[in-house]
Motif scaffolding. Structure first.
Motif, short mmCIF file in Angstrom:
data_model
loop_
_atom_site.label_atom_id
_atom_site.label_comp_id
_atom_site.label_asym_id
_atom_site.label_seq_id
_atom_site.Cartn_x
_atom_site.Cartn_y
_atom_site.Cartn_z
N ASP A 132 -10.76 8.01 0.50
CA ASP A 132 -10.44 6.64 0.10
C ASP A 132 -11.77 5.88 0.08
OD1 ASP A 132 -9.42 4.14 -0.38
OD2 ASP A 132 -8.22 4.02 1.45
N SER A 143 -1.66 5.06 4.89
CA SER A 143 -0.46 5.52 4.20
C SER A 143 -0.62 6.95 3.69
CB SER A 143 -0.14 4.57 3.04
OG SER A 143 1.12 4.86 2.50
N HIS A 161 -4.46 1.87 2.53
CA HIS A 161 -4.09 3.06 1.75
C HIS A 161 -4.47 4.34 2.49
CE1 HIS A 161 -4.21 -0.13 -1.34
NE2 HIS A 161 -3.21 0.54 -1.86
N GLU A 189 2.22 1.87 -3.46
CA GLU A 189 1.18 2.36 -4.36
C GLU A 189 0.83 3.81 -4.06
OE1 GLU A 189 -0.44 -2.21 -4.54
OE2 GLU A 189 -1.59 -0.70 -3.42
N VAL A 190 0.76 4.17 -2.79
CA VAL A 190 0.47 5.56 -2.43
C VAL A 190 1.59 6.48 -2.89
CG1 VAL A 190 0.32 7.12 -0.43
CG2 VAL A 190 -1.12 5.07 -0.54
N ALA A 218 0.83 -1.21 0.00
CA ALA A 218 0.00 0.00 0.00
C ALA A 218 0.86 1.25 0.00
CB ALA A 218 -0.92 -0.01 1.21
#
Length: 246
Positions: free
Chosen positions: A46, A57, A54, A28-29, A25
């Motif tokens: 989100d 993060s 996510h 990806e963030v 995560a």
């Protein structure tokens, strides 16, 4: 009769999808931030946040984060995480977002948390709600599966063991949907009951998804093939749509 998504995202979901991790995560963030181009402290939703990987993060990066999900079980898990009190957690339906018009600078919808409904109109309704809660110029990311990749790599059957349980997953593509049937069995008789769940996600092509976005008056800027790829190609594992509200 309850819809599949009202039944599947409970305690057993935590077992079936326990391989998702915080490090993934965070990576990806890190990529998403560069695509969204947000100011420090920007307000981010989100949408369908699940266990909040996510959301946490994003909050760690300094954004004002709201995590929303339909499942109270998953939200309760998210609230147990360290630093969870930095995030506003909200239970709700993505077709009717409980937020003010223009409340957010960005909305992210990740890991194929879209396509759950029977009719296109319901999916357009979700996208229109995303548009409504974005400020003018606000940006969105929708991370969805790539149909050609799914068709090539779909595994009809897998099984594994987890904490005394056998988890069987059967998958097929039927009537324009990816369908999964999950069976959870105790390894030893008398240690629990057999449980079964169904999941179903509409298999939208890149062109069809772009058409949905246009109908919701969301401007598509680019489509990426993964969090490591710049541009979507037919062989890409994902379709990550990045755009904005006009």
């Amino acid at each position: 009769m309850s819809a599949w998504y009202e039944e599947s995202f409970g305690e057993d979901y935590l077992r079936v999808y326990n391989y998702r991790d915080e490090q993934g995560a965070a990576r990806e963030v890190h990529e998403m931030i560069s695509w969204l181009r947000l100011d420090p402290g920007a307000k981010v939703l989100d949408l369908c946040c699940g266990m909040g990987r996510h959301s946490l993060s994003l909050a760690e990066k300094g954004y004002d984060v709201t995590g929303m999900d339909l499942s109270e079980v998953l939200l309760d898990e998210a609230k147990k995480e360290p630093e969870a009190d930095r995030i506003r957690w909200v239970q709700g339906d993505m077709r009717e977002l409980p937020f003010a018009d223009g409340e957010f600078d960005a909305v992210v919808n990740l890991f194929t948390s879209f396509g759950y409904f029977e009719q296109d109109d319901e999916h357009i309704r979700v996208l229109k709600e995303i548009r409504r809660v974005l400020r003018p110029g606000g940006r969105f990311i929708i991370d969805f599966m790539n149909p050609p990749y799914v068709q090539r790599h779909l595994k009809p059957y897998t099984e594994r063991e987890d904490d005394g349980l056998k988890i069987e997953e059967r998958r097929k593509i039927e009537d324009g949907f990816v369908k999964k049937h999950i069976t959870i069995l105790p390894e030893q008789a008398g240690n629990g009951q057999r449980r079964e769940y169904d999941e179903r996600v509409k298999l939208y092509t890149r062109e069809a998804f772009a058409h949905l976005l246009a109908q919701a008056e969301l401007e598509l800027g680019e489509v990426r093939g993964s969090y490591d790829e710049k541009h979507y190609e037919k062989e890409s594992p994902r379709m990550i749509f990045v755009g904005k509200r006009l």
